[in-house]
Design a protein around this motif. Sequence first.
Motif, PDB file in Angstrom:
ATOM      1  N   LEU A  12       0.828  -1.208   0.000  1.00  0.00           N
ATOM      2  CA  LEU A  12       0.000   0.000   0.000  1.00  0.00           C
ATOM      3  C   LEU A  12       0.860   1.254   0.000  1.00  0.00           C
ATOM      4  O   LEU A  12       0.572   2.223  -0.713  1.00  0.00           O
ATOM      5  N   PHE A  13       1.919   1.250   0.794  1.00  0.00           N
ATOM      6  CA  PHE A  13       2.778   2.443   0.873  1.00  0.00           C
ATOM      7  C   PHE A  13       3.480   2.698  -0.461  1.00  0.00           C
ATOM      8  O   PHE A  13       3.600   3.851  -0.894  1.00  0.00           O
ATOM      9  N   ILE A  14       3.950   1.643  -1.107  1.00  0.00           N
ATOM     10  CA  ILE A  14       4.634   1.803  -2.399  1.00  0.00           C
ATOM     11  C   ILE A  14       3.699   2.434  -3.422  1.00  0.00           C
ATOM     12  O   ILE A  14       4.056   3.389  -4.127  1.00  0.00           O
ATOM     13  N   LYS A  15       2.480   1.917  -3.517  1.00  0.00           N
ATOM     14  CA  LYS A  15       1.516   2.440  -4.489  1.00  0.00           C
ATOM     15  C   LYS A  15       1.121   3.877  -4.146  1.00  0.00           C
ATOM     16  O   LYS A  15       0.983   4.730  -5.039  1.00  0.00           O
ATOM     17  N   PHE A  16       0.920   4.161  -2.868  1.00  0.00           N
ATOM     18  CA  PHE A  16       0.591   5.521  -2.440  1.00  0.00           C
ATOM     19  C   PHE A  16       1.741   6.484  -2.734  1.00  0.00           C
ATOM     20  O   PHE A  16       1.529   7.591  -3.237  1.00  0.00           O
ATOM     21  N   TRP A  17       2.967   6.060  -2.440  1.00  0.00           N
ATOM     22  CA  TRP A  17       4.115   6.956  -2.572  1.00  0.00           C
ATOM     23  C   TRP A  17       4.346   7.340  -4.031  1.00  0.00           C
ATOM     24  O   TRP A  17       4.575   8.514  -4.336  1.00  0.00           O
ATOM     25  N   PHE A  18       4.288   6.396  -4.946  1.00  0.00           N
ATOM     26  CA  PHE A  18       4.528   6.703  -6.355  1.00  0.00           C
ATOM     27  C   PHE A  18       3.414   7.573  -6.929  1.00  0.00           C
ATOM     28  O   PHE A  18       3.675   8.464  -7.743  1.00  0.00           O
ATOM     29  N   ALA A  19       2.170   7.329  -6.509  1.00  0.00           N
ATOM     30  CA  ALA A  19       1.078   8.186  -6.981  1.00  0.00           C
ATOM     31  C   ALA A  19       1.257   9.610  -6.467  1.00  0.00           C
ATOM     32  O   ALA A  19       1.059  10.587  -7.206  1.00  0.00           O
ATOM     33  N   GLY A  20       1.637   9.750  -5.202  1.00  0.00           N
ATOM     34  CA  GLY A  20       1.912  11.079  -4.664  1.00  0.00           C
ATOM     35  C   GLY A  20       3.071  11.755  -5.372  1.00  0.00           C
ATOM     36  O   GLY A  20       3.056  12.979  -5.575  1.00  0.00           O
ATOM     37  N   ALA A  21       4.079  10.971  -5.764  1.00  0.00           N
ATOM     38  CA  ALA A  21       5.218  11.542  -6.484  1.00  0.00           C
ATOM     39  C   ALA A  21       4.793  12.068  -7.851  1.00  0.00           C
ATOM     40  O   ALA A  21       5.310  13.098  -8.316  1.00  0.00           O
ATOM     41  N   VAL A  22       3.863  11.379  -8.507  1.00  0.00           N
ATOM     42  CA  VAL A  22       3.349  11.869  -9.795  1.00  0.00           C
ATOM     43  C   VAL A  22       2.680  13.221  -9.612  1.00  0.00           C
ATOM     44  O   VAL A  22       2.882  14.146 -10.413  1.00  0.00           O
ATOM     45  N   CYS A  23       1.902  13.369  -8.552  1.00  0.00           N
ATOM     46  CA  CYS A  23       1.262  14.656  -8.272  1.00  0.00           C
ATOM     47  C   CYS A  23       2.310  15.740  -8.024  1.00  0.00           C
ATOM     48  O   CYS A  23       2.204  16.859  -8.538  1.00  0.00           O
ATOM     49  N   PHE A  24       3.331  15.401  -7.256  1.00  0.00           N
ATOM     50  CA  PHE A  24       4.352  16.390  -6.906  1.00  0.00           C
ATOM     51  C   PHE A  24       5.119  16.872  -8.136  1.00  0.00           C
ATOM     52  O   PHE A  24       5.323  18.076  -8.328  1.00  0.00           O
ATOM     53  N   ARG A  35     -14.496  29.477  -3.195  1.00  0.00           N
ATOM     54  CA  ARG A  35     -13.516  28.891  -2.271  1.00  0.00           C
ATOM     55  C   ARG A  35     -13.322  27.409  -2.588  1.00  0.00           C
ATOM     56  O   ARG A  35     -14.279  26.664  -2.699  1.00  0.00           O
ATOM     57  N   VAL A  36     -12.042  27.005  -2.745  1.00  0.00           N
ATOM     58  CA  VAL A  36     -11.702  25.600  -2.975  1.00  0.00           C
ATOM     59  C   VAL A  36     -11.350  24.973  -1.631  1.00  0.00           C
ATOM     60  O   VAL A  36     -10.324  25.303  -1.028  1.00  0.00           O
ATOM     61  N   VAL A  37     -12.201  24.082  -1.164  1.00  0.00           N
ATOM     62  CA  VAL A  37     -11.980  23.466   0.149  1.00  0.00           C
ATOM     63  C   VAL A  37     -10.838  22.463   0.115  1.00  0.00           C
ATOM     64  O   VAL A  37      -9.996  22.431   1.006  1.00  0.00           O
ATOM     65  N   LEU A  38     -10.811  21.647  -0.919  1.00  0.00           N
ATOM     66  CA  LEU A  38      -9.775  20.609  -1.011  1.00  0.00           C
ATOM     67  C   LEU A  38      -8.989  20.779  -2.306  1.00  0.00           C
ATOM     68  O   LEU A  38      -9.461  20.451  -3.398  1.00  0.00           O
ATOM     69  N   GLY A  39      -7.794  21.330  -2.170  1.00  0.00           N
ATOM     70  CA  GLY A  39      -6.929  21.497  -3.330  1.00  0.00           C
ATOM     71  C   GLY A  39      -6.137  20.226  -3.616  1.00  0.00           C
ATOM     72  O   GLY A  39      -6.056  19.313  -2.784  1.00  0.00           O
ATOM     73  N   VAL A  40      -5.534  20.166  -4.801  1.00  0.00           N
ATOM     74  CA  VAL A  40      -4.762  18.992  -5.198  1.00  0.00           C
ATOM     75  C   VAL A  40      -3.360  19.092  -4.609  1.00  0.00           C
ATOM     76  O   VAL A  40      -2.653  20.072  -4.850  1.00  0.00           O
ATOM     77  N   GLU A  41      -2.997  18.101  -3.833  1.00  0.00           N
ATOM     78  CA  GLU A  41      -1.647  18.016  -3.261  1.00  0.00           C
ATOM     79  C   GLU A  41      -1.274  16.535  -3.143  1.00  0.00           C
ATOM     80  O   GLU A  41      -2.139  15.654  -3.236  1.00  0.00           O
ATOM     81  N   PRO A  42       0.017  16.212  -2.967  1.00  0.00           N
ATOM     82  CA  PRO A  42       0.477  14.821  -3.094  1.00  0.00           C
ATOM     83  C   PRO A  42      -0.157  13.821  -2.132  1.00  0.00           C
ATOM     84  O   PRO A  42      -0.417  12.682  -2.521  1.00  0.00           O
ATOM     85  N   VAL A  43      -0.403  14.218  -0.876  1.00  0.00           N
ATOM     86  CA  VAL A  43      -0.874  13.243   0.114  1.00  0.00           C
ATOM     87  C   VAL A  43      -2.268  12.735  -0.236  1.00  0.00           C
ATOM     88  O   VAL A  43      -2.497  11.531  -0.397  1.00  0.00           O
TER      89      VAL A  43
END
Length: 212
Positions: free
Chosen positions: A65-77, A171-179
């Motif tokens: 789970l962490f590997i898949k989450f981390w790489f997806a977050g890296a794509v966002c970053f 107002r944007v309540v939830l912006g796009v960020e890596p986490v």
Amino acid sequence: MGKKRKNRMQKSEIEGQSEYYRLKTQAVDDLVNASEENSPPVSEAELRAYRSGPRMKVADWVKMLFIKFWFAGAVCFFFIWGLGGFLTNEPDLLAVTGMALGVVTDLMTNPVLRFFEKTKGENARWMMVTRKTYSGLFLNILYGYVVLFLVYTLYNVINLAAVRITGVADRVVLGVEPVFFGLFCLGFDLLLIQVKHAIVRIVRDAAKKPAQ
């Protein structure tokens, strides 16, 4: 008496050396000829006793789970945040990000998952596309667009719901960020993989049923 004793000692020493070299030669032959067929079975408990590693073990599913989450977050970053200032057109940014998500999945995420396998194919259940060919890369890119579309839709639903609740339209309540992007990608990825496994089980069970 002394000469006979000396001869016996020399003979015993020679015999000991011969036995030592015979054992060494046999050990080398066993090592050279070793294979899965003639090797004695070893229990999993004994293998774990000789494996090196930290005393605090992390469950395999947590690693996956962490590997898949981390790489997806890296794509966002690197792509949404990194290219956001250059690609001001949102469709272009989404097109690049979807392709990047698929390429990263095929060339980085899945190989890392395979690296942590104890047996070949063990972690295939964590992958939507298991092929290692160019067709697998193409399918992963398509899959990346599907996941990105679902994540993009979820962001819009959350922000539209916030507008309805608060009454503040600008107002944007939830912006796009890596986490959160990584968590949303992970959630939809797991959901789609479970759907895939469910369909495969249904088809397999249907194939096993005798024709009436």
